[in-house]
Write an enzyme that holds these catalytic residues in place. Structure first.
Site, PDB file in Angstrom:
ATOM      1  N   TYR A  54     -85.684  17.558 -55.642  1.00  0.00           N
ATOM      2  CA  TYR A  54     -84.325  17.071 -55.355  1.00  0.00           C
ATOM      3  C   TYR A  54     -83.371  18.246 -55.306  1.00  0.00           C
ATOM      4  O   TYR A  54     -83.379  19.089 -56.204  1.00  0.00           O
ATOM      5  CB  TYR A  54     -83.858  16.077 -56.423  1.00  0.00           C
ATOM      6  CG  TYR A  54     -83.639  14.715 -55.809  1.00  0.00           C
ATOM      7  CD1 TYR A  54     -82.631  14.540 -54.859  1.00  0.00           C
ATOM      8  CD2 TYR A  54     -84.434  13.621 -56.125  1.00  0.00           C
ATOM      9  CE1 TYR A  54     -82.439  13.310 -54.252  1.00  0.00           C
ATOM     10  CE2 TYR A  54     -84.258  12.397 -55.514  1.00  0.00           C
ATOM     11  CZ  TYR A  54     -83.253  12.245 -54.575  1.00  0.00           C
ATOM     12  OH  TYR A  54     -83.072  11.039 -53.961  1.00  0.00           O
ATOM     13  N   GLU A  56     -79.759  17.915 -54.087  1.00  0.00           N
ATOM     14  CA  GLU A  56     -78.455  17.449 -53.592  1.00  0.00           C
ATOM     15  C   GLU A  56     -77.426  18.561 -53.706  1.00  0.00           C
ATOM     16  O   GLU A  56     -77.364  19.256 -54.723  1.00  0.00           O
ATOM     17  CB  GLU A  56     -77.986  16.232 -54.405  1.00  0.00           C
ATOM     18  CG  GLU A  56     -78.625  14.951 -53.921  1.00  0.00           C
ATOM     19  CD  GLU A  56     -78.065  13.729 -54.630  1.00  0.00           C
ATOM     20  OE1 GLU A  56     -77.268  13.878 -55.562  1.00  0.00           O
ATOM     21  OE2 GLU A  56     -78.453  12.616 -54.247  1.00  0.00           O
ATOM     22  N   ASP A 200     -73.636  18.216 -27.936  1.00  0.00           N
ATOM     23  CA  ASP A 200     -74.909  17.734 -28.487  1.00  0.00           C
ATOM     24  C   ASP A 200     -76.030  18.364 -27.666  1.00  0.00           C
ATOM     25  O   ASP A 200     -76.336  17.912 -26.558  1.00  0.00           O
ATOM     26  CB  ASP A 200     -74.931  16.201 -28.394  1.00  0.00           C
ATOM     27  CG  ASP A 200     -76.197  15.589 -28.982  1.00  0.00           C
ATOM     28  OD1 ASP A 200     -77.175  16.329 -29.216  1.00  0.00           O
ATOM     29  OD2 ASP A 200     -76.207  14.354 -29.187  1.00  0.00           O
ATOM     30  N   THR A 226     -81.054  18.224 -32.400  1.00  0.00           N
ATOM     31  CA  THR A 226     -82.321  17.920 -33.070  1.00  0.00           C
ATOM     32  C   THR A 226     -83.102  19.240 -33.133  1.00  0.00           C
ATOM     33  O   THR A 226     -82.774  20.202 -32.449  1.00  0.00           O
ATOM     34  CB  THR A 226     -83.163  16.906 -32.272  1.00  0.00           C
ATOM     35  OG1 THR A 226     -83.371  17.423 -30.957  1.00  0.00           O
ATOM     36  CG2 THR A 226     -82.486  15.556 -32.188  1.00  0.00           C
ATOM     37  N   LYS A 229     -87.255  18.779 -30.308  1.00  0.00           N
ATOM     38  CA  LYS A 229     -87.439  18.592 -28.863  1.00  0.00           C
ATOM     39  C   LYS A 229     -87.840  19.941 -28.246  1.00  0.00           C
ATOM     40  O   LYS A 229     -88.864  20.479 -28.634  1.00  0.00           O
ATOM     41  CB  LYS A 229     -86.183  17.965 -28.272  1.00  0.00           C
ATOM     42  CG  LYS A 229     -85.943  16.561 -28.868  1.00  0.00           C
ATOM     43  CD  LYS A 229     -84.749  15.841 -28.314  1.00  0.00           C
ATOM     44  CE  LYS A 229     -84.564  14.504 -29.016  1.00  0.00           C
ATOM     45  NZ  LYS A 229     -83.339  13.798 -28.591  1.00  0.00           N
ATOM     46  N   ARG A 235     -89.459  17.270 -37.014  1.00  0.00           N
ATOM     47  CA  ARG A 235     -88.536  16.187 -36.697  1.00  0.00           C
ATOM     48  C   ARG A 235     -87.331  16.274 -37.627  1.00  0.00           C
ATOM     49  O   ARG A 235     -87.464  16.165 -38.840  1.00  0.00           O
ATOM     50  CB  ARG A 235     -89.266  14.851 -36.909  1.00  0.00           C
ATOM     51  CG  ARG A 235     -88.586  13.624 -36.398  1.00  0.00           C
ATOM     52  CD  ARG A 235     -89.613  12.547 -36.126  1.00  0.00           C
ATOM     53  NE  ARG A 235     -90.378  12.912 -34.951  1.00  0.00           N
ATOM     54  CZ  ARG A 235     -89.950  12.740 -33.700  1.00  0.00           C
ATOM     55  NH1 ARG A 235     -88.790  12.153 -33.453  1.00  0.00           N
ATOM     56  NH2 ARG A 235     -90.677  13.134 -32.683  1.00  0.00           N
TER      57      ARG A 235
HETATM   58  C1  LIG Z   1     -82.633  12.778 -29.192  1.00  0.00           C
HETATM   59  C2  LIG Z   1     -81.148  12.804 -29.170  1.00  0.00           C
HETATM   60  C3  LIG Z   1     -80.403  12.384 -30.276  1.00  0.00           C
HETATM   61  C4  LIG Z   1     -81.013  11.655 -31.462  1.00  0.00           C
HETATM   62  O1  LIG Z   1     -81.948  12.288 -32.185  1.00  0.00           O
HETATM   63  P1  LIG Z   1     -82.833  11.462 -33.249  1.00  0.00           P
HETATM   64  O2  LIG Z   1     -83.465  12.539 -34.053  1.00  0.00           O
HETATM   65  O3  LIG Z   1     -83.766  10.640 -32.439  1.00  0.00           O
HETATM   66  O4  LIG Z   1     -81.899  10.627 -34.050  1.00  0.00           O
HETATM   67  C5  LIG Z   1     -79.032  12.530 -30.220  1.00  0.00           C
HETATM   68  N1  LIG Z   1     -78.423  13.049 -29.140  1.00  0.00           N
HETATM   69  C6  LIG Z   1     -79.104  13.438 -28.042  1.00  0.00           C
HETATM   70  C7  LIG Z   1     -78.372  14.009 -26.878  1.00  0.00           C
HETATM   71  C8  LIG Z   1     -80.491  13.316 -28.023  1.00  0.00           C
HETATM   72  O5  LIG Z   1     -81.153  13.679 -26.930  1.00  0.00           O
END
Ligand SMILES: *Cc1c(COP(=O)(O)O)cnc(C)c1O
Length: 415
Positions: A54, A56, A200, A226, A229, A235
């Site tokens: 933990y 936090e 994003d 993320t 990807k 993840r």
């Molecule tokens: C994949 C994605 C997310 C969300 O990611 P998760 O890990 O699945 O919650 C948010 N914004 C964009 C642009 C994405 O492609």
């Protein structure tokens, strides 16, 4: 897994299913644009003993004792993230892309505030204003869209819409847009209307890290991403920002919306940043885009329509309308043929998000396996055959055999 697997001894059911999934991943061509294969090093860190701890709070400011090594790990992850993306501050604790976006909203908006994002059927993410998502339920989304003729963003129109609507925050960075975004244009628009610029980069973070996609770091007030990807890590997710916004971001994650961070995943993020700093990651990122371009050109020359006419990234959006097949049926037929891709709405789609007229393809995972332009041409041929003959069982079986053959030549993990 070895013969003395503790998992096999404890829980044979889950062990067997993981074995089956492993075989399935090995033997199928993965063209899901948001998927990749994390390295064994990344998975080793994810599966490590750090899951027991933990922590936090933040390094040197924890609520629990016993974090001397965990602090070093998280600090290393933060330092690497800052260096990799050239940002003043990084928070490596978000559990997922969606939770990173929730924190970003909470850091810069009050519930009920207006923000602007790309319309979902045009490539925006659920967290960019869908009515069934926190972003659409708790905040007031207004959207911009791509143009009907070019299927590209028109920055003058986005600017006009922003001046009309005066959103407090504007999001750029999408899940199904194949062209490069003009971050400087968004900065100009945000300055003009006094909006926070949120970027994003979930989909193309690895392309930025590899130097084949421009970085929003000089422009954005907040960058969410993320890590699983194109970046090819565990993840999870991260938030980056200029030093001036660091406190707001950190507070929004903890105590704002998360409890204990997943330090095993944070260690794996550190490994992934380290991997992304190596010279071969640049080669990898460049190959992702080369592969996507060849795949797109081949599909187009065989009569499939590319949304926006081309790709400049890792992803391709196909409009199947003229082929008389829905995205849903194309996805199902390809899956039977050992090719995994996902249906996707196209701009101005007349079908529901469950059916769709489009198919989204991406090259990050195939590129990790070592596939290059020649394999992309072969795969384009397989995809077109299946899409043109979705009910031909013999053909699908034959294509599956060819897909398996390709997979055997390019194993995911080379032991
Ligand atoms: C994949 C994605 C997310 C969300 O990611 P998760 O890990 O699945 O919650 C948010 N914004 C964009 C642009 C994405 O492609």
């Amino acid at each position: 897994m070895s013969a003395v697997s503790p998992l096999k001894q404890t829980d044979g059911a889950i062990f067997d299913l993981i074995e089956k999934e492993t075989e399935y991943q090995k033997k199928t061509l993965r063209l899901i644009a948001s998927e990749n294969y994390a390295s064994k090093a990344v998975m080793e860190a994810t599966g490590s003993i750090l899951t027991n701890k933990y922590a936090e709070g933040y390094p040197k400011k924890r609520y629990y004792a016993g974090n001397k090594y965990v602090d070093e790990i998280e600090l290393l992850a933060i330092e690497r993230a800052k260096k990799l993306f050239g940002v003043g501050h990084a928070n490596v604790q978000p559990h997922s892309g969606a939770s990173a976006n929730i924190a970003a909203f909470f850091a810069f908006l009050d519930v009920g505030n207006k923000f602007m994002g790309l319309d979902l059927p045009h490539g925006g993410h659920l967290t960019h204003g869908s009515p069934v998502n926190f972003s659409g339920k708790w905040f007031k989304p207004v959207s911009y869209s791509v143009e009907k003729d070019t299927e590209a963003l028109d920055y003058d129109k986005i600017r006009k819409r922003a001046i009309e609507e005066k959103p407090k925050l504007i999001i750029c960075g999408y899940t199904a847009y194949s062209l490069i975004i003009d971050f400087k244009a968004f900065r100009g628009i945000c300055d003009e209307v006094g909006a926070t610029m949120m970027c994003d980069i979930s989909h193309f973070a690895g392309l930025i890290a590899g130097g084949v996609y421009p970085s929003p770091a000089p422009y954005a007030d907040i960058i969410t991403s993320t890590t699983h990807k194109t970046l090819r890590g565990p993840r999870g997710a991260m938030i980056m920002c200029p030093e001036a916004n660091a406190q707001r971001i950190d507070k929004a994650i903890f105590p704002g919306m998360q409890g204990g961070p997943l330090e095993n995943v944070i260690a794996a993020k550190a490994v992934c940043y380290h991997e992304a700093m190596q010279p071969d990651f640049k080669t990898y990122a460049a190959q992702i885009v080369k592969n996507a371009k060849v795949l797109a050109e081949e599909l187009s020359s065989k009569g499939l329509r590319l949304v926006a006419g081309k790709t400049e990234t890792h992803l391709i959006l196909l409009d199947l309308t003229a082929k008389g097949i829905t995205g849903r049926d194309a996805q199902a037929a390809l899956e039977e043929a050992g090719i995994i891709a996902n249906r996707n709405t196209v701009p101005f789609d007349t079908r529901s998000p469950f059916v769709t007229s489009g198919l989204r393809l991406g090259t990050p995972a195939l590129t990790t396996r070592g596939m290059k332009e020649g394999e992309m041409k072969h795969i384009a041929d397989l995809i077109v055959k299946v899409i043109e003959n979705p009910n031909d069982s013999a053909l699908k079986l034959k294509v599956r055999g060819e897909a398996e053959g390709l997979c055997e030549r390019f194993p995911i993990y080379k032991e």
